[in-house]
Design a protein around this motif. Sequence first.
Motif, PDB file in Angstrom:
ATOM      1  N   GLN A 114       8.420  17.505   1.787  1.00  0.00           N
ATOM      2  CA  GLN A 114       9.333  15.943   1.721  1.00  0.00           C
ATOM      3  C   GLN A 114       8.578  14.722   1.820  1.00  0.00           C
ATOM      4  N   THR A 115       8.144  15.338   2.614  1.00  0.00           N
ATOM      5  CA  THR A 115       7.802  13.762   3.387  1.00  0.00           C
ATOM      6  C   THR A 115       5.817  14.458   4.378  1.00  0.00           C
ATOM      7  N   MET A 116       5.574  13.286   3.901  1.00  0.00           N
ATOM      8  CA  MET A 116       4.020  13.073   3.994  1.00  0.00           C
ATOM      9  C   MET A 116       3.973  12.119   5.227  1.00  0.00           C
ATOM     10  N   GLU A 117       2.611  12.416   6.621  1.00  0.00           N
ATOM     11  CA  GLU A 117       2.678  11.310   7.027  1.00  0.00           C
ATOM     12  C   GLU A 117       0.922  11.242   6.954  1.00  0.00           C
ATOM     13  N   ILE A 118       0.384  10.025   5.906  1.00  0.00           N
ATOM     14  CA  ILE A 118      -0.714   9.483   6.379  1.00  0.00           C
ATOM     15  C   ILE A 118      -1.839   8.606   7.043  1.00  0.00           C
ATOM     16  N   GLU A 119      -2.505   8.470   6.980  1.00  0.00           N
ATOM     17  CA  GLU A 119      -3.445   7.476   8.265  1.00  0.00           C
ATOM     18  C   GLU A 119      -4.655   6.650   6.757  1.00  0.00           C
ATOM     19  N   VAL A 120      -4.103   5.421   7.119  1.00  0.00           N
ATOM     20  CA  VAL A 120      -5.025   4.746   6.275  1.00  0.00           C
ATOM     21  C   VAL A 120      -5.956   3.130   7.297  1.00  0.00           C
ATOM     22  N   GLY A 121      -6.715   3.316   7.441  1.00  0.00           N
ATOM     23  CA  GLY A 121      -7.733   2.598   8.250  1.00  0.00           C
ATOM     24  C   GLY A 121      -6.679   3.377   9.633  1.00  0.00           C
ATOM     25  N   SER A 122      -6.149   2.196  10.795  1.00  0.00           N
ATOM     26  CA  SER A 122      -5.564   2.622  11.643  1.00  0.00           C
ATOM     27  C   SER A 122      -4.249   2.706  12.160  1.00  0.00           C
ATOM     28  N   THR A 123      -3.469   2.579  10.951  1.00  0.00           N
ATOM     29  CA  THR A 123      -1.616   2.651  10.171  1.00  0.00           C
ATOM     30  C   THR A 123      -1.316   4.166   9.802  1.00  0.00           C
ATOM     31  N   LEU A 124       0.048   4.705  10.239  1.00  0.00           N
ATOM     32  CA  LEU A 124       0.530   5.491   9.689  1.00  0.00           C
ATOM     33  C   LEU A 124       1.155   5.203   9.263  1.00  0.00           C
ATOM     34  N   ILE A 125       1.572   6.133   7.902  1.00  0.00           N
ATOM     35  CA  ILE A 125       2.718   5.429   7.219  1.00  0.00           C
ATOM     36  C   ILE A 125       3.739   7.236   6.245  1.00  0.00           C
ATOM     37  N   ALA A 126       4.311   7.002   6.210  1.00  0.00           N
ATOM     38  CA  ALA A 126       4.880   8.504   6.026  1.00  0.00           C
ATOM     39  C   ALA A 126       5.528   7.519   4.774  1.00  0.00           C
ATOM     40  N   LEU A 127       5.803   8.948   4.072  1.00  0.00           N
ATOM     41  CA  LEU A 127       5.776   8.777   2.002  1.00  0.00           C
ATOM     42  C   LEU A 127       6.788   9.733   2.117  1.00  0.00           C
ATOM     43  N   ARG A 128       7.224   9.884   1.564  1.00  0.00           N
ATOM     44  CA  ARG A 128       8.719  10.541   1.327  1.00  0.00           C
ATOM     45  C   ARG A 128       7.978  10.775  -0.492  1.00  0.00           C
ATOM     46  N   LYS A 129       8.401  12.699  -0.938  1.00  0.00           N
ATOM     47  CA  LYS A 129       7.606  13.277  -1.868  1.00  0.00           C
ATOM     48  C   LYS A 129       7.696  12.821  -2.911  1.00  0.00           C
ATOM     49  N   GLU A 130       8.296  11.919  -3.419  1.00  0.00           N
ATOM     50  CA  GLU A 130       8.962  11.356  -4.937  1.00  0.00           C
ATOM     51  C   GLU A 130       7.191  10.026  -4.678  1.00  0.00           C
ATOM     52  N   GLU A 131       6.950   8.887  -3.788  1.00  0.00           N
ATOM     53  CA  GLU A 131       6.074   8.532  -3.551  1.00  0.00           C
ATOM     54  C   GLU A 131       4.410   9.071  -3.384  1.00  0.00           C
ATOM     55  N   ALA A 132       4.750  10.069  -3.062  1.00  0.00           N
ATOM     56  CA  ALA A 132       3.204  10.261  -2.928  1.00  0.00           C
ATOM     57  C   ALA A 132       2.118  10.672  -4.836  1.00  0.00           C
ATOM     58  N   GLU A 133       3.378  11.583  -4.861  1.00  0.00           N
ATOM     59  CA  GLU A 133       3.516  12.620  -6.418  1.00  0.00           C
ATOM     60  C   GLU A 133       2.722  11.091  -7.000  1.00  0.00           C
ATOM     61  N   LYS A 134       2.711   9.883  -6.686  1.00  0.00           N
ATOM     62  CA  LYS A 134       2.557   8.320  -7.818  1.00  0.00           C
ATOM     63  C   LYS A 134       0.529   7.984  -7.108  1.00  0.00           C
ATOM     64  N   ILE A 135       0.789   8.650  -6.402  1.00  0.00           N
ATOM     65  CA  ILE A 135      -0.581   8.161  -6.102  1.00  0.00           C
ATOM     66  C   ILE A 135      -2.065   9.179  -5.778  1.00  0.00           C
ATOM     67  N   GLU A 136      -3.197   8.570  -7.176  1.00  0.00           N
ATOM     68  CA  GLU A 136      -3.533   9.797  -7.119  1.00  0.00           C
ATOM     69  C   GLU A 136      -4.869   9.434  -6.480  1.00  0.00           C
ATOM     70  N   VAL A 137      -5.789  11.132  -5.893  1.00  0.00           N
ATOM     71  CA  VAL A 137      -7.246  10.957  -5.116  1.00  0.00           C
ATOM     72  C   VAL A 137      -7.974  11.619  -5.751  1.00  0.00           C
ATOM     73  N   LYS A 138      -8.742  10.919  -4.786  1.00  0.00           N
ATOM     74  CA  LYS A 138      -9.980  11.679  -4.933  1.00  0.00           C
ATOM     75  C   LYS A 138     -10.495  12.419  -3.239  1.00  0.00           C
ATOM     76  N   LYS A 139     -10.561  14.173  -3.228  1.00  0.00           N
ATOM     77  CA  LYS A 139     -10.668  14.551  -2.216  1.00  0.00           C
ATOM     78  C   LYS A 139     -12.040  14.036  -1.723  1.00  0.00           C
ATOM     79  N   ILE A 140     -12.739  14.114   0.254  1.00  0.00           N
ATOM     80  CA  ILE A 140     -13.517  13.722   0.219  1.00  0.00           C
ATOM     81  C   ILE A 140     -14.321  15.166   0.818  1.00  0.00           C
TER      82      ILE A 140
END
Length: 74
Positions: free
Chosen positions: A48-74
């Motif tokens: 329902q929530t995810m915590e991600i790190e971009v650079g040195s910033t930690l961000i919590a996202l709701r599921k609805e927000e995270a579903e809108k982000i398309e990624v390519k796994k490294i």
Amino acid sequence: MKLTELTKGDRAEIIRIDADKALKDRLNSFGVMRGEELTVKGCSLAKQTMEIEVGSTLIALRKEEAEKIEVKKI
């Protein structure tokens, strides 16, 4: 692949953000934008929530927000 498909510890590159302008602007202010790399730091039960790190910033996202982000796994 959507951000919600990743699990704790996964790294990915942001390919696309399919959101309205207000959400895109908010995510951009945290450094979440196309081409950036992120790391999934944690997920709540049922993702329902995810915590991600971009650079040195930690961000919590709701599921609805995270579903809108398309990624390519490294």
